[in-house]
Enzyme design. Sequence first.
Site, PDB file in Angstrom:
ATOM      1  N   PRO A 109     -43.960 -37.475  27.541  1.00  0.00           N
ATOM      2  CA  PRO A 109     -42.702 -36.813  27.896  1.00  0.00           C
ATOM      3  C   PRO A 109     -42.142 -36.035  26.716  1.00  0.00           C
ATOM      4  O   PRO A 109     -42.010 -36.576  25.622  1.00  0.00           O
ATOM      5  CB  PRO A 109     -41.779 -37.990  28.243  1.00  0.00           C
ATOM      6  CG  PRO A 109     -42.315 -39.124  27.426  1.00  0.00           C
ATOM      7  CD  PRO A 109     -43.798 -38.918  27.355  1.00  0.00           C
ATOM      8  N   SER A 138     -39.980 -36.206  31.134  1.00  0.00           N
ATOM      9  CA  SER A 138     -38.874 -36.735  30.330  1.00  0.00           C
ATOM     10  C   SER A 138     -37.615 -36.875  31.181  1.00  0.00           C
ATOM     11  O   SER A 138     -37.354 -36.062  32.061  1.00  0.00           O
ATOM     12  CB  SER A 138     -38.599 -35.790  29.167  1.00  0.00           C
ATOM     13  OG  SER A 138     -37.356 -36.098  28.568  1.00  0.00           O
ATOM     14  N   TYR A 161     -34.730 -43.381  29.487  1.00  0.00           N
ATOM     15  CA  TYR A 161     -33.843 -43.952  28.465  1.00  0.00           C
ATOM     16  C   TYR A 161     -32.834 -44.794  29.236  1.00  0.00           C
ATOM     17  O   TYR A 161     -32.430 -44.421  30.349  1.00  0.00           O
ATOM     18  CB  TYR A 161     -33.089 -42.855  27.716  1.00  0.00           C
ATOM     19  CG  TYR A 161     -33.934 -42.049  26.757  1.00  0.00           C
ATOM     20  CD1 TYR A 161     -34.558 -42.634  25.666  1.00  0.00           C
ATOM     21  CD2 TYR A 161     -34.067 -40.669  26.928  1.00  0.00           C
ATOM     22  CE1 TYR A 161     -35.309 -41.874  24.777  1.00  0.00           C
ATOM     23  CE2 TYR A 161     -34.819 -39.902  26.040  1.00  0.00           C
ATOM     24  CZ  TYR A 161     -35.433 -40.515  24.967  1.00  0.00           C
ATOM     25  OH  TYR A 161     -36.179 -39.779  24.089  1.00  0.00           O
ATOM     26  N   THR A 187     -38.671 -45.874  27.116  1.00  0.00           N
ATOM     27  CA  THR A 187     -38.670 -45.566  25.679  1.00  0.00           C
ATOM     28  C   THR A 187     -37.759 -46.553  24.954  1.00  0.00           C
ATOM     29  O   THR A 187     -36.573 -46.666  25.271  1.00  0.00           O
ATOM     30  CB  THR A 187     -38.214 -44.117  25.445  1.00  0.00           C
ATOM     31  OG1 THR A 187     -39.098 -43.265  26.172  1.00  0.00           O
ATOM     32  CG2 THR A 187     -38.258 -43.745  23.971  1.00  0.00           C
ATOM     33  N   ARG A 196     -32.959 -35.554  12.537  1.00  0.00           N
ATOM     34  CA  ARG A 196     -33.865 -34.405  12.378  1.00  0.00           C
ATOM     35  C   ARG A 196     -33.045 -33.315  11.723  1.00  0.00           C
ATOM     36  O   ARG A 196     -32.147 -32.734  12.339  1.00  0.00           O
ATOM     37  CB  ARG A 196     -34.406 -33.977  13.736  1.00  0.00           C
ATOM     38  CG  ARG A 196     -35.153 -35.126  14.395  1.00  0.00           C
ATOM     39  CD  ARG A 196     -35.218 -35.052  15.872  1.00  0.00           C
ATOM     40  NE  ARG A 196     -35.431 -36.371  16.460  1.00  0.00           N
ATOM     41  CZ  ARG A 196     -35.326 -36.636  17.750  1.00  0.00           C
ATOM     42  NH1 ARG A 196     -35.034 -35.671  18.602  1.00  0.00           N
ATOM     43  NH2 ARG A 196     -35.494 -37.864  18.193  1.00  0.00           N
ATOM     44  N   LYS A 262     -42.752 -47.906  25.763  1.00  0.00           N
ATOM     45  CA  LYS A 262     -43.162 -46.799  24.875  1.00  0.00           C
ATOM     46  C   LYS A 262     -42.411 -46.878  23.548  1.00  0.00           C
ATOM     47  O   LYS A 262     -41.178 -46.770  23.521  1.00  0.00           O
ATOM     48  CB  LYS A 262     -42.849 -45.458  25.557  1.00  0.00           C
ATOM     49  CG  LYS A 262     -43.119 -44.229  24.700  1.00  0.00           C
ATOM     50  CD  LYS A 262     -42.886 -42.962  25.495  1.00  0.00           C
ATOM     51  CE  LYS A 262     -43.221 -41.714  24.702  1.00  0.00           C
ATOM     52  NZ  LYS A 262     -42.182 -41.339  23.728  1.00  0.00           N
ATOM     53  N   HIS A 286     -42.643 -41.906  18.486  1.00  0.00           N
ATOM     54  CA  HIS A 286     -41.821 -40.832  19.042  1.00  0.00           C
ATOM     55  C   HIS A 286     -42.140 -39.492  18.366  1.00  0.00           C
ATOM     56  O   HIS A 286     -41.257 -38.677  18.095  1.00  0.00           O
ATOM     57  CB  HIS A 286     -40.335 -41.172  18.869  1.00  0.00           C
ATOM     58  CG  HIS A 286     -39.441 -40.640  19.956  1.00  0.00           C
ATOM     59  ND1 HIS A 286     -38.758 -41.443  20.821  1.00  0.00           N
ATOM     60  CD2 HIS A 286     -39.113 -39.376  20.307  1.00  0.00           C
ATOM     61  CE1 HIS A 286     -38.041 -40.703  21.654  1.00  0.00           C
ATOM     62  NE2 HIS A 286     -38.240 -39.440  21.363  1.00  0.00           N
ATOM     63  N   ARG A 289     -40.161 -38.704  15.142  1.00  0.00           N
ATOM     64  CA  ARG A 289     -38.806 -38.145  15.242  1.00  0.00           C
ATOM     65  C   ARG A 289     -37.722 -39.214  15.125  1.00  0.00           C
ATOM     66  O   ARG A 289     -36.549 -38.916  15.177  1.00  0.00           O
ATOM     67  CB  ARG A 289     -38.657 -37.430  16.598  1.00  0.00           C
ATOM     68  CG  ARG A 289     -39.526 -36.214  16.689  1.00  0.00           C
ATOM     69  CD  ARG A 289     -39.771 -35.803  18.116  1.00  0.00           C
ATOM     70  NE  ARG A 289     -38.687 -35.095  18.751  1.00  0.00           N
ATOM     71  CZ  ARG A 289     -38.428 -33.807  18.605  1.00  0.00           C
ATOM     72  NH1 ARG A 289     -39.176 -33.084  17.793  1.00  0.00           N
ATOM     73  NH2 ARG A 289     -37.441 -33.226  19.251  1.00  0.00           N
ATOM     74  N   GLY A 319     -49.764 -37.208  17.034  1.00  0.00           N
ATOM     75  CA  GLY A 319     -50.691 -36.478  16.181  1.00  0.00           C
ATOM     76  C   GLY A 319     -52.061 -36.201  16.763  1.00  0.00           C
ATOM     77  O   GLY A 319     -52.940 -35.703  16.060  1.00  0.00           O
ATOM     78  N   ARG A 321     -54.704 -34.132  18.184  1.00  0.00           N
ATOM     79  CA  ARG A 321     -54.926 -32.681  18.297  1.00  0.00           C
ATOM     80  C   ARG A 321     -56.384 -32.324  18.517  1.00  0.00           C
ATOM     81  O   ARG A 321     -56.714 -31.155  18.686  1.00  0.00           O
ATOM     82  CB  ARG A 321     -54.446 -31.966  17.015  1.00  0.00           C
ATOM     83  CG  ARG A 321     -52.993 -32.196  16.642  1.00  0.00           C
ATOM     84  CD  ARG A 321     -52.018 -31.561  17.636  1.00  0.00           C
ATOM     85  NE  ARG A 321     -50.639 -31.811  17.245  1.00  0.00           N
ATOM     86  CZ  ARG A 321     -49.897 -32.814  17.720  1.00  0.00           C
ATOM     87  NH1 ARG A 321     -50.396 -33.652  18.605  1.00  0.00           N
ATOM     88  NH2 ARG A 321     -48.649 -32.983  17.320  1.00  0.00           N
TER      89      ARG A 321
END
Length: 399
Positions: A109, A138, A161, A187, A196, A262, A286, A289, A319, A321
């Site tokens: 999400p 999400s 949430y 989550t 952030r 999660k 997350h 974040r 991460g 990729r």
Amino acid sequence: MLVYLSLSLRCWNLEVAKIILDTKKYLREKKRMEITNVSEYETIAKEKLPKMVYDYYASGAEDQWTLKENRNAFSKILFRPRILIDVSKIDMTTTVLGFKISMPIMIAPTAMQKMAHPDGEYATARAASAAGTIMTLSSWATSSVEEVASTGPGIRFFQLYVYKDRNVVAQLVKRAERAGFKAIALTVDTPRLGRREADIKNRFTLPPFLTLKNFEGLNLGKMDKTDDSGLASYVAGQIDRTLSWKDVKWLQTITSLPILVKGVLTAEDARLAVESGAAGIIVSNHGARQLDYVPATIMALEEVVKAAQGRVPVFLDGGVRRGTDVFKALALGASGIFIGRPVVFSLAAEGEAGVRKVLRMLHDEFELTMALSGCRTLKEITRNHIVADWDQPRVVPRL
Ligand code: FNR
């Protein structure tokens, strides 16, 4: 003279036509050559998106140590490939919570996808269905559960949430159920939002033409909507900081959907998740974040897998990729992985086609990794196919 003029005009026309053809060929070639891996979409997204939006998608918390580590840690794991195995047929299909999918690569999400592209979550849903895999929507999507369901068939999970007003939670869950969502990804790493700093500097807000669609038309009851900072920041402020394990049990009293917890990073919490009736665990920080200086998820995965003892499936995000990353996660015991940022970056670059391409590239890379490691099915991927930095001194597997 006239003949000469008409001849040179014809030559000139031919020359122009040739240039046009060459240019078209060059552009086609360039387009084809442009994107060869998932990470390249980030550069394109950065060029295309307003700075505030790109920063929101890209950022991690504080020093962004974990953000870098989520990627770096994959390079601490190397392969021990097996050779001379007939890999002419590779089967990547798997089952998640009883649902058959084409590959163990799913969509995490990520909030507010219409900031990336006008089709937003619709495009992601269509791309996931086309690839035969799962999309997680999400809570903070810019398209509602009903809108996403209307894009057509597909296996979808709803990310939740928990808000102070449990009536709001119950309404959201009911709507997701009715819209045919198959699981709740709860989550649990966000009792407060991480810092952030790019968002703080940019004074990030959801653009005024967009809205958090799942909250539109909801009876927000006790939620006082008079706050002038907009629904988005208002909703973020309503996350329940008292959330605890007993609420995971409570959630099971209001829904029959399976619950994935999660945001687990430790063996202790993996055990508690199982005891609380979770149907699965997602090892996640997350996307770096939330709490900075937590380990990369790929480093935390193995202890969680060991603690879960096969009682529930364990998934990973953070991460991922490359197809090689997917293989490494599976070798460490994950049942599948989720991708976050690659989706929003490819959406920004090419809409639905971009997300399809990301899923296709990861599919193909993972298939190639399996072939080159001598694995024909997911079951054949074992811990012995990799060696990790933390394995020292290395134990040579028994023959
Ligand atoms: C997220 N993530 C997230 N998680 C969640 O539970 N609810 C959410 O609304 C969001 N929104 C969100 C927005 C953006 C822009 C990002 C980058 C991430 C976290 C997400 O589900 C996932 O854990 C990470 O994105 C995985 O890491 P990668 O693949 O982005 O490195």
